[in-house]
Design a protein around this motif. Structure first.
Motif, PDB file in Angstrom:
ATOM      1  N   ILE A  48       0.861  -1.180   0.000  1.00 49.39           N
ATOM      2  CA  ILE A  48       0.000   0.000   0.000  1.00 49.39           C
ATOM      3  C   ILE A  48       0.894   1.225   0.000  1.00 49.39           C
ATOM      4  N   VAL A  49       0.661   2.135  -0.928  1.00 53.46           N
ATOM      5  CA  VAL A  49       1.476   3.348  -1.039  1.00 53.46           C
ATOM      6  C   VAL A  49       0.582   4.557  -0.800  1.00 53.46           C
ATOM      7  N   MET A  50       0.932   5.343   0.202  1.00 58.71           N
ATOM      8  CA  MET A  50       0.104   6.457   0.638  1.00 58.71           C
ATOM      9  C   MET A  50       0.435   7.744  -0.136  1.00 58.71           C
ATOM     10  N   LEU A  87      -0.835  10.384  -4.197  1.00 59.44           N
ATOM     11  CA  LEU A  87       0.526  10.274  -4.717  1.00 59.44           C
ATOM     12  C   LEU A  87       0.862   8.817  -5.018  1.00 59.44           C
ATOM     13  N   GLY A  88       0.369   7.906  -4.180  1.00 61.33           N
ATOM     14  CA  GLY A  88       0.592   6.484  -4.430  1.00 61.33           C
ATOM     15  C   GLY A  88       0.006   6.043  -5.761  1.00 61.33           C
ATOM     16  N   ALA A  89      -1.169   6.565  -6.109  1.00 62.71           N
ATOM     17  CA  ALA A  89      -1.784   6.256  -7.404  1.00 62.71           C
ATOM     18  C   ALA A  89      -0.952   6.836  -8.544  1.00 62.71           C
ATOM     19  N   GLN A  90      -0.449   8.060  -8.348  1.00 61.54           N
ATOM     20  CA  GLN A  90       0.381   8.697  -9.360  1.00 61.54           C
ATOM     21  C   GLN A  90       1.680   7.925  -9.567  1.00 61.54           C
ATOM     22  N   LEU A  91       2.230   7.392  -8.471  1.00 63.53           N
ATOM     23  CA  LEU A  91       3.455   6.589  -8.571  1.00 63.53           C
ATOM     24  C   LEU A  91       3.200   5.282  -9.318  1.00 63.53           C
ATOM     25  N   ILE A  92       2.035   4.688  -9.105  1.00 58.93           N
ATOM     26  CA  ILE A  92       1.687   3.483  -9.868  1.00 58.93           C
ATOM     27  C   ILE A  92       1.589   3.819 -11.353  1.00 58.93           C
ATOM     28  N   ALA A  93       0.908   4.917 -11.672  1.00 56.70           N
ATOM     29  CA  ALA A  93       0.784   5.338 -13.068  1.00 56.70           C
ATOM     30  C   ALA A  93       2.162   5.554 -13.691  1.00 56.70           C
ATOM     31  N   TYR A  94       3.031   6.247 -12.971  1.00 59.29           N
ATOM     32  CA  TYR A  94       4.399   6.509 -13.439  1.00 59.29           C
ATOM     33  C   TYR A  94       5.161   5.204 -13.658  1.00 59.29           C
ATOM     34  N   THR A  95       5.058   4.305 -12.704  1.00 52.89           N
ATOM     35  CA  THR A  95       5.776   3.036 -12.784  1.00 52.89           C
ATOM     36  C   THR A  95       5.310   2.213 -13.974  1.00 52.89           C
ATOM     37  N   LEU A  96       4.048   2.379 -14.340  1.00 54.36           N
ATOM     38  CA  LEU A  96       3.498   1.670 -15.501  1.00 54.36           C
ATOM     39  C   LEU A  96       3.723   2.422 -16.815  1.00 54.36           C
ATOM     40  N   GLY A  97       4.494   3.503 -16.756  1.00 48.21           N
ATOM     41  CA  GLY A  97       4.896   4.196 -17.975  1.00 48.21           C
ATOM     42  C   GLY A  97       4.070   5.398 -18.370  1.00 48.21           C
ATOM     43  N   ALA A  98       3.128   5.819 -17.524  1.00 48.00           N
ATOM     44  CA  ALA A  98       2.272   6.954 -17.855  1.00 48.00           C
ATOM     45  C   ALA A  98       2.886   8.268 -17.371  1.00 48.00           C
ATOM     46  N   LYS A  99       2.429   9.355 -17.941  1.00 44.47           N
ATOM     47  CA  LYS A  99       2.899  10.688 -17.567  1.00 44.47           C
ATOM     48  C   LYS A  99       2.120  11.205 -16.364  1.00 44.47           C
ATOM     49  N   VAL A 100       2.836  11.783 -15.398  1.00 43.95           N
ATOM     50  CA  VAL A 100       2.237  12.437 -14.232  1.00 43.95           C
ATOM     51  C   VAL A 100       2.647  13.909 -14.278  1.00 43.95           C
ATOM     52  N   TYR A 101       1.708  14.807 -14.050  1.00 42.97           N
ATOM     53  CA  TYR A 101       2.014  16.227 -14.252  1.00 42.97           C
ATOM     54  C   TYR A 101       1.077  17.106 -13.431  1.00 42.97           C
ATOM     55  N   LYS A 102       1.459  18.376 -13.315  1.00 40.40           N
ATOM     56  CA  LYS A 102       0.620  19.344 -12.616  1.00 40.40           C
ATOM     57  C   LYS A 102      -0.700  19.516 -13.360  1.00 40.40           C
ATOM     58  N   GLY A 103      -1.786  19.545 -12.594  1.00 42.26           N
ATOM     59  CA  GLY A 103      -3.089  19.748 -13.197  1.00 42.26           C
ATOM     60  C   GLY A 103      -3.399  21.221 -13.367  1.00 42.26           C
ATOM     61  N   ASP A 175      -5.680  -7.655 -12.265  1.00 39.56           N
ATOM     62  CA  ASP A 175      -6.772  -7.842 -11.309  1.00 39.56           C
ATOM     63  C   ASP A 175      -6.378  -7.470  -9.888  1.00 39.56           C
ATOM     64  N   ASN A 176      -5.112  -7.091  -9.697  1.00 40.68           N
ATOM     65  CA  ASN A 176      -4.594  -6.951  -8.333  1.00 40.68           C
ATOM     66  C   ASN A 176      -4.066  -5.568  -7.977  1.00 40.68           C
ATOM     67  N   VAL A 177      -4.069  -4.645  -8.937  1.00 42.46           N
ATOM     68  CA  VAL A 177      -3.491  -3.315  -8.697  1.00 42.46           C
ATOM     69  C   VAL A 177      -4.585  -2.258  -8.850  1.00 42.46           C
ATOM     70  N   TYR A 178      -4.812  -1.490  -7.791  1.00 46.03           N
ATOM     71  CA  TYR A 178      -5.811  -0.421  -7.817  1.00 46.03           C
ATOM     72  C   TYR A 178      -5.150   0.906  -7.451  1.00 46.03           C
ATOM     73  N   ALA A 179      -5.466   1.924  -8.206  1.00 46.27           N
ATOM     74  CA  ALA A 179      -4.931   3.265  -7.981  1.00 46.27           C
ATOM     75  C   ALA A 179      -6.091   4.236  -7.811  1.00 46.27           C
ATOM     76  N   LEU A 180      -6.124   4.922  -6.674  1.00 45.79           N
ATOM     77  CA  LEU A 180      -7.190   5.873  -6.359  1.00 45.79           C
ATOM     78  C   LEU A 180      -6.590   7.261  -6.181  1.00 45.79           C
ATOM     79  N   GLN A 181      -7.029   8.220  -6.986  1.00 47.99           N
ATOM     80  CA  GLN A 181      -6.539   9.595  -6.856  1.00 47.99           C
ATOM     81  C   GLN A 181      -7.060  10.253  -5.586  1.00 47.99           C
ATOM     82  N   PHE A 182      -8.192   9.805  -5.098  1.00 44.50           N
ATOM     83  CA  PHE A 182      -8.821  10.405  -3.915  1.00 44.50           C
ATOM     84  C   PHE A 182      -8.382   9.663  -2.648  1.00 44.50           C
ATOM     85  N   HIS A 183      -8.742  10.252  -1.502  1.00 51.46           N
ATOM     86  CA  HIS A 183      -8.322   9.719  -0.197  1.00 51.46           C
ATOM     87  C   HIS A 183      -9.451   8.908   0.433  1.00 51.46           C
ATOM     88  N   ILE A 184      -9.393   7.611   0.228  1.00 50.30           N
ATOM     89  CA  ILE A 184     -10.397   6.720   0.795  1.00 50.30           C
ATOM     90  C   ILE A 184     -10.164   6.500   2.290  1.00 50.30           C
TER      91      ILE A 184
END
Length: 229
Positions: A48-50, A87-103, A175-184
């Motif tokens: 789990i990445v916070m 940030l944990g979701a953004q790191l997953i996206a980055y690790t999978l090769g996607a771009k992360v940037y300022k909104g 089936d095992n990796v979930y990324a949430l931009q919001f704070h659950i």
């Protein structure tokens, strides 16, 4: 054993930790900001990445994020359960090769997300969308946001939720990796600490009084479905 990676001390696992304690699930919390990270995920069943205020694109300034990204890659390669928050979701996206940037602006407070068609077919997201008392599934419901960065959807990821402000609010990889931009994971205590000197403090905490009972149960149902219990 679940490895929980904090990227800053004030952003802990909140209701995630409460759930693990209630269900007697062993876990260990790591303070990556202090250089405290597992050397390997061998023997762990989940990662789990916070969240945190830093940007994925600031890895030169925050080198511990590089280490966390490597752990995410290891967890995915090992087929572990992986959950990323903000940030944990953004790191997953980055690790999978996607771009992360300022909104184009900050998204702060209790605001709606809307499930996509794939989100409505995803049993883990359905567990979050289902009203805890009534039992009906809400395609649109409020979650807690605090972010100004966003990301592109990684290749191979399934888009699960969006908001009126940012398109990519949740995705699943395999089936095992979930990324949430919001704070659950937020609790009342966390919100009090986060907004101590913030101009939105009164508004956020007033809304939290109305929201948190239902929100905490939605979160608990999500954790249960995520861990397959």
């Amino acid at each position: 054993m679940i490895a929980i990676i904090k990227n800053i001390k004030t952003e802990g696992p909140g209701s995630i930790e409460n759930y693990l304690v209630e269900n007697s699930t062993p876990y260990k919390i790591f303070e990556s900001e202090d250089g405290d990270t597992p050397s390997t995920l061998e023997g762990y069943s989940g990662l789990i990445v916070m969240g945190g205020p830093m940007g994925v694109y600031e890895m030169d300034k925050y080198p511990h994020l590089k280490v966390v990204s490597r752990l995410i890659r290891e967890a995915i390669n090992r087929n572990l359960k992986v959950l990323g928050i903000c940030l944990g979701a953004q790191l997953i996206a980055y690790t999978l090769g996607a771009k992360v940037y300022k909104g184009h602006g900050e998204e702060i407070g209790w605001h709606d997300i809307e499930l996509t068609g794939d989100g409505l077919r995803d049993p883990v997201m359905i567990s979050l969308a289902k009203h805890p008392s009534v039992g009906d599934v809400w395609r649109k419901f409020k979650v807690f946001h605090w972010h100004g960065d966003t990301f592109d959807l990684p290749i191979g990821a399934v888009h699960l939720a969006k908001s009126s402000v940012y398109e990519n609010q949740a995705f699943r990889y395999k089936d095992n990796v979930y990324a949430l931009q919001f704070h659950i994971e937020v609790t009342k205590e966390m919100l009090i600490e986060w907004f101590e000197d913030h101009p939105l403090k009164e508004q956020i905490l007033t809304e939290a009084e109305k929201m948190l009972s239902e929100y905490s149960q939605r979160a608990k149902n999500f954790y249960k479905a995520f861990w397959g219990e």
